[in-house]
Write an enzyme that holds these catalytic residues in place. Structure first.
Site, mmCIF file in Angstrom:
data_model
loop_
_atom_site.group_PDB
_atom_site.id
_atom_site.type_symbol
_atom_site.label_atom_id
_atom_site.label_comp_id
_atom_site.label_asym_id
_atom_site.label_seq_id
_atom_site.Cartn_x
_atom_site.Cartn_y
_atom_site.Cartn_z
ATOM 1 N N HIS A 13 1.000 -1.245 -0.020
ATOM 2 C CA HIS A 13 -0.015 0.214 0.001
ATOM 3 C C HIS A 13 0.824 1.204 0.174
ATOM 4 O O HIS A 13 1.548 1.470 1.126
ATOM 5 C CB HIS A 13 -1.037 -0.013 1.113
ATOM 6 C CG HIS A 13 -1.858 1.137 1.337
ATOM 7 N ND1 HIS A 13 -3.171 1.032 1.550
ATOM 8 C CD2 HIS A 13 -1.629 2.605 1.270
ATOM 9 C CE1 HIS A 13 -3.505 2.226 1.645
ATOM 10 N NE2 HIS A 13 -2.958 3.194 1.426
ATOM 11 N N HIS A 15 1.573 5.291 -1.590
ATOM 12 C CA HIS A 15 1.165 6.556 -2.382
ATOM 13 C C HIS A 15 2.524 7.221 -3.074
ATOM 14 O O HIS A 15 3.528 7.457 -2.275
ATOM 15 C CB HIS A 15 0.530 7.857 -1.415
ATOM 16 C CG HIS A 15 -0.577 7.136 -0.888
ATOM 17 N ND1 HIS A 15 -1.920 7.420 -1.603
ATOM 18 C CD2 HIS A 15 -1.138 6.707 0.148
ATOM 19 C CE1 HIS A 15 -2.832 6.968 -0.732
ATOM 20 N NE2 HIS A 15 -2.161 6.321 0.273
ATOM 21 N N LYS A 99 -9.464 -0.063 -5.755
ATOM 22 C CA LYS A 99 -9.559 0.456 -4.438
ATOM 23 C C LYS A 99 -10.841 1.017 -3.936
ATOM 24 O O LYS A 99 -11.270 1.934 -4.921
ATOM 25 C CB LYS A 99 -8.156 1.457 -4.240
ATOM 26 C CG LYS A 99 -8.222 2.363 -3.086
ATOM 27 C CD LYS A 99 -7.769 1.436 -2.084
ATOM 28 C CE LYS A 99 -7.838 2.400 -0.538
ATOM 29 N NZ LYS A 99 -6.663 2.609 -0.084
ATOM 30 N N HIS A 136 -10.235 1.445 1.961
ATOM 31 C CA HIS A 136 -10.259 1.970 3.042
ATOM 32 C C HIS A 136 -11.399 1.893 3.972
ATOM 33 O O HIS A 136 -12.432 2.546 3.687
ATOM 34 C CB HIS A 136 -10.103 3.569 2.431
ATOM 35 C CG HIS A 136 -9.665 4.567 3.399
ATOM 36 N ND1 HIS A 136 -8.563 5.383 3.501
ATOM 37 C CD2 HIS A 136 -10.324 4.919 4.699
ATOM 38 C CE1 HIS A 136 -8.583 6.042 4.712
ATOM 39 N NE2 HIS A 136 -9.779 5.901 5.177
ATOM 40 N N HIS A 174 -4.621 -0.781 5.871
ATOM 41 C CA HIS A 174 -4.094 0.037 7.120
ATOM 42 C C HIS A 174 -5.158 -0.180 8.292
ATOM 43 O O HIS A 174 -5.699 0.721 8.930
ATOM 44 C CB HIS A 174 -3.975 1.553 6.751
ATOM 45 C CG HIS A 174 -4.950 2.190 5.827
ATOM 46 N ND1 HIS A 174 -6.258 2.051 6.116
ATOM 47 C CD2 HIS A 174 -4.649 2.942 4.809
ATOM 48 C CE1 HIS A 174 -6.766 2.756 5.344
ATOM 49 N NE2 HIS A 174 -5.761 3.100 4.315
ATOM 50 N N ASP A 247 1.426 2.634 3.477
ATOM 51 C CA ASP A 247 0.827 3.854 3.402
ATOM 52 C C ASP A 247 1.461 5.151 3.181
ATOM 53 O O ASP A 247 0.994 6.034 3.754
ATOM 54 C CB ASP A 247 -0.217 3.987 4.162
ATOM 55 C CG ASP A 247 -1.566 4.765 4.164
ATOM 56 O OD1 ASP A 247 -1.612 5.211 2.740
ATOM 57 O OD2 ASP A 247 -2.515 5.120 4.756
HETATM 58 O O1 DOR Z 1 -3.222 9.331 5.877
HETATM 59 C C1 DOR Z 1 -3.476 8.996 4.630
HETATM 60 N N1 DOR Z 1 -2.783 9.707 3.544
HETATM 61 N N2 DOR Z 1 -4.546 8.099 4.532
HETATM 62 C C2 DOR Z 1 -5.088 7.888 3.096
HETATM 63 O O2 DOR Z 1 -5.964 7.017 3.188
HETATM 64 C C3 DOR Z 1 -4.508 8.745 2.057
HETATM 65 C C4 DOR Z 1 -3.241 9.189 2.216
HETATM 66 C C5 DOR Z 1 -2.946 10.268 1.079
HETATM 67 O O3 DOR Z 1 -3.170 10.132 -0.017
HETATM 68 O O4 DOR Z 1 -2.278 11.440 1.428
HETATM 69 ZN ZN ZN Z 2 -3.187 5.239 1.660
#
Ligand code: DOR
Ligand code: ZN
Length: 346
Positions: A13, A15, A99, A136, A174, A247
């Site tokens: 997971h 970003h 997702k 999520h 998460h 995450d």
């Molecule tokens: O803390 C987070 N940041 N949780 C999420 O679900 C998305 C992520 C983000 O894209 O910044």
């Molecule tokens: Zn995330």
């Protein structure tokens, strides 16, 4: 000196964002991880197979040339998602999961799902073709306390959905509560959970005690200590249903350090050091490979990585930058609030 050899880990997971931010962060993942499941919450989001393939190309282009790294792509589920396109994505071999962001749950989730009923045709197709759903797991109803969002999601959305579509493979992402851990542990099949690095280390005091600390704010928000302890127990148990999803979610500092700061903690760069520390504290270094390198691929039906890495513990603390510079601006790195001694050997 102490050392530990494990298969090269994966991040289930992650970003990576796009453009200058992507270029600034992808190397922190590709240095240590062979594969990562890439979140689709870009602006605009990655909603079609064509979007995912184009984004994958941009990630590969931004990856440092010496690193072997495979991005595993996801599609952002909307109420308009076309089941045929999802099937095409799976058939192409380039889409690993879909997702589900409940609309309004987190960063760039406003295009997510408001009424799960409208997404049923896609979910049914996914169950049929064996494509996992990453969720999520938080409700967004304003009446529900933010610390209860995960438990209420399990009861009101996830459990009914799994009852309706028992063949659908669901990754609860998460997990932040003992309720989540218990729900996954007691499920009879087709359910697994990822756990982040930071939720193994911080509880909600990190965000609120001694002043408001935006760099410890993420979603789902860190909970009470008993929940953190439940997560540590699950992660270090060796149970195949729990595995690493960092995450790691970079935001530039001005967007975190302001009156309405973004959710997200940047851990890609020091995750393996943090995890070795946590697993050693729990006398479970022998379970780190399962959590970071074996359980995830087994769940997604992929082979574990052949390559091995060594984690080495030295007497002197390892130093990581407090912040990294990207073309979009400065991103603060997760501070575990204890010195790190473990390091991936390079
Ligand atoms: O803390 C987070 N940041 N949780 C999420 O679900 C998305 C992520 C983000 O894209 O910044
Ligand atoms: Zn995330």
């Amino acid at each position: 000196m102490k050392s530990l050899k494990i298969r090269r880990p994966d991040d289930w997971h992650l970003h990576l964002r796009d453009g200058a931010m992507l270029e600034g962060v992808v190397g922190d993942t590709s240095r240590d991880f062979a594969r990562a499941i890439i979140m689709p919450n870009l602006v605009p989001p990655v909603v079609t197979t064509a979007d995912a393939i184009a984004y994958r190309d941009r990630i590969l282009k931004a990856t440092p040339s010496g690193d072997s790294f495979t991005p595993l792509m996801t599609l952002y589920l909307t109420e308009q998602t076309d089941p045929d396109d999802v099937e095409k994505g799976k058939a192409s071999g380039l889409v690993t999961a879909v997702k589900l962001y409940p609309a309004g749950a987190t960063t760039n989730s406003h295009g997510g799902v408001r009424d799960i009923e409208k997404a049923m045709p896609v979910l049914e197709r996914m169950a049929k073709i064996g494509l996992p759903l990453c969720v999520h797991g938080e409700v967004t109803t304003p009446e529900i306390d933010i610390f209860d969002r995960e438990a209420v999601f399990i009861e009101t959305v996830l459990d009914p959905l799994r009852g309706r579509l028992p063949e659908l493979k669901v990754t609860m992402e998460h997990v932040t509560t003992a309720d989540g851990v218990d729900y996954i542990s007691s499920a009879s099949g087709n359910l697994a959970g990822t756990i982040t690095t930071h939720h193994l280390i911080i509880n909600r005091n990190a965000i609120l005690v001694g002043g408001i600390k935006p760099h410890y704010y993420c979603l789902p928000v860190a909970k009470r200590e008993n929940h953190r302890l439940a997560l540590r127990k699950a992660a270090t148990s060796g149970d195949a249903r729990f595995f690493l999803g960092t995450d790691s979610a970079p935001h530039v500092d001005p967007l975190k350090e302001c009156a309405c700061g973004c959710a997200g903690i940047y851990t890609s760069i020091n995750t393996m050091s943090c995890l070795a520390h946590v697993f050693e504290q729990e006398s479970a270094l022998d379970k780190l490979e399962a959590f970071a390198s074996l359980n995830g691929p087994a769940w997604y039906g992929l082979p574990a990585n052949e390559e091995m890495i060594s984690l080495v513990k030295g007497d002197e603390p390892v130093s990581f930058p407090a912040r990294i510079e990207t073309g979009d601006g400065t991103v603060t790195v997760f501070d575990p609030m204890f010195p790190l001694h473990w390091q991936v050997q390079r």
